[in-house]
Design an enzyme around this catalytic site. Structure first.
Site, mmCIF file in Angstrom:
data_model
loop_
_atom_site.group_PDB
_atom_site.id
_atom_site.type_symbol
_atom_site.label_atom_id
_atom_site.label_comp_id
_atom_site.label_asym_id
_atom_site.label_seq_id
_atom_site.Cartn_x
_atom_site.Cartn_y
_atom_site.Cartn_z
ATOM 1 N N ILE C 77 0.857 -1.183 0.000
ATOM 2 C CA ILE C 77 0.000 0.000 0.000
ATOM 3 C C ILE C 77 0.892 1.231 0.000
ATOM 4 C CG2 ILE C 77 -1.627 1.307 1.423
ATOM 5 C CD1 ILE C 77 -2.604 -1.407 2.497
ATOM 6 N N CYS C 78 0.623 2.150 -0.908
ATOM 7 C CA CYS C 78 1.440 3.366 -0.997
ATOM 8 C C CYS C 78 1.276 4.216 0.259
ATOM 9 C CB CYS C 78 1.039 4.186 -2.215
ATOM 10 S SG CYS C 78 1.789 5.825 -2.210
ATOM 11 N N VAL C 79 2.387 4.587 0.867
ATOM 12 C CA VAL C 79 2.327 5.306 2.138
ATOM 13 C C VAL C 79 1.702 6.699 1.991
ATOM 14 C CG1 VAL C 79 4.728 6.160 1.966
ATOM 15 C CG2 VAL C 79 3.619 6.009 4.197
ATOM 16 N N ALA C 82 -1.914 6.300 1.458
ATOM 17 C CA ALA C 82 -2.526 5.730 2.656
ATOM 18 C C ALA C 82 -2.695 6.783 3.751
ATOM 19 C CB ALA C 82 -1.688 4.564 3.173
#
Lengths: 98, 135, 130
Positions: C77-79, C82
């Protein structure tokens, strides 16, 4: 290098199919998925845009939308997800026209 | 990283109405560190990202358009704009930001990053790429 | 062949996550390798364990977790995406002073570089979105 083009939107809602067909080259395949499958229905306004192209349609998306394969224009190939994967490996790259 | 790939970032969405344009730009900036052969394509509504004079102060949204002018510093020098998309929208290159990069081989001469190409020429650029990024 | 999959939309609102899942599952069943599945934009919402879909519907999040466990998938998941949308793991909760986490089993939060690396390492990048 050959390309698999993915169009997932209805041609009546978005311009992704219109733009995509301007980019398809010899050796490329256009795969219609999700709401993109409506473009392949015979007698439809959008179908003419597909003439002369190598077109595949994702079968599960057709079935989900109640479109029998007999309603498709001639010459399109119906594939399942395994066939989708095969197309992605056969072509050198994939372009999603989101 | 031993291999260099030809990356093609395809931008087809207008800014602000959705976040795709901004988050696509974030990928380009991060991706620059990987020293790949990067090209940006602006097609359809993606053109609107590059329009000059954007002012988001009335929206409380971040105006990210100045970031495009930093792309040259990230070694992103190849930015192609599709001629047909411009014309369909009643725009010309003069409506877009003037983006440049400095050529260190020519005493840091400032060169234009944006080139307007036809759809057919853009299709050739796509065909020549290794990886297509879509947002 | 080695694939990286990018998912740009969350569960239920768009079919993109379903299409990505079916493609990923088929590719794995055919013996291909999935180098990474990268969740970007609203796609990060595929990684919250707090969804409760109706009993008679598919559970999109759990389905990813189970496929991930079965095939040891790297579900990233892209930080940045997110943080904007409130997908939180222990590290993020600590860093940003959040009072809870919601990340689903098998997912991890990491940077955008993971997408770029995925595009370099894999032979194909396939993007599913709106």
């Amino acid at each position: 290098m050959s390309m698999l083009h993915l169009v997932n939107k209805s041609p009546y809602e978005r311009n992704s199919l219109d733009t995509c067909v301007g980019y398809v080259k010899a050796g490329d395949t256009l795969l219609l998925i999700e709401d993109g499958v409506y473009a392949a229905m015979s007698g439809s306004k959008a179908a003419a845009k597909l003439s002369g192209l190598d077109v595949a349609v994702l079968g599960p998306d057709l079935a989900a939308r109640g479109i029998g394969e007999d309603r498709l224009i001639d010459g399109v190939t119906v594939v399942d997800y395994a066939g989708f994967v095969d197309l992605a490996t056969d072509k050198d790259k994939v372009q999603s026209w989101l | 990283m031993s291999t260099t790939k030809k990356f093609m970032y395809v931008n087809r969405k207008a800014p602000y109405g959705t976040i795709y344009a901004w988050e696509a730009l974030e990928v380009v900036l991060i991706g620059a560190a990987f020293e790949q052969d990067v090209t940006l394509a602006f097609v359809d509504d993606g053109i609107y990202q590059l329009i000059g004079g954007q002012d988001t102060s009335g929206l409380e949204m971040k105006n990210f358009s100045p970031t495009y002018s930093a792309l040259g510093d990230y070694d992103v020098k190849k930015i192609y704009v599709e001629k047909e998309s411009l014309e369909e929208r009643g725009l010309s290159i003069d409506d877009l930001q003037h983006l440049t990069w400095e050529d260190e081989d020519e005493d840091y001469a400032e060169k234009d990053s944006i080139q307007v190409v036809t759809r057919a020429e853009m299709a050739d650029l796509f065909a020549d790429s290794d990886v297509m990024f879509n947002f | 062949m080695k694939f990286t999959i990018q998912v740009n939309e969350g569960p239920y609102q768009h079919q993109a996550s379903d299409s990505a899942y079916q493609f990923t599952k088929s590719a794995l069943e055919k013996g291909h390798e999935i180098f990474r599945v990268f969740f970007y934009h609203d796609g990060v919402n595929n990684g919250t364990r707090l969804t409760t879909p109706p009993q008679d519907d598919r559970n999109v999040v759990r389905r990813w977790s189970e496929l991930g466990e079965q095939y040891k998938l790297d579900l990233v998941i892209c930080v940045a995406a997110a943080q904007r949308r409130g997908i939180v793991d222990d590290g993020e909760a600590k860093r940003n002073g959040k009072d809870a986490t919601n990340i689903a089993p098998g997912f991890r939060i990491s940077g955008l570089g993971q997408l770029v690396e995925g595009a370099i390492q894999a032979e194909r990048l396939v993007v599913f979105g709106d």
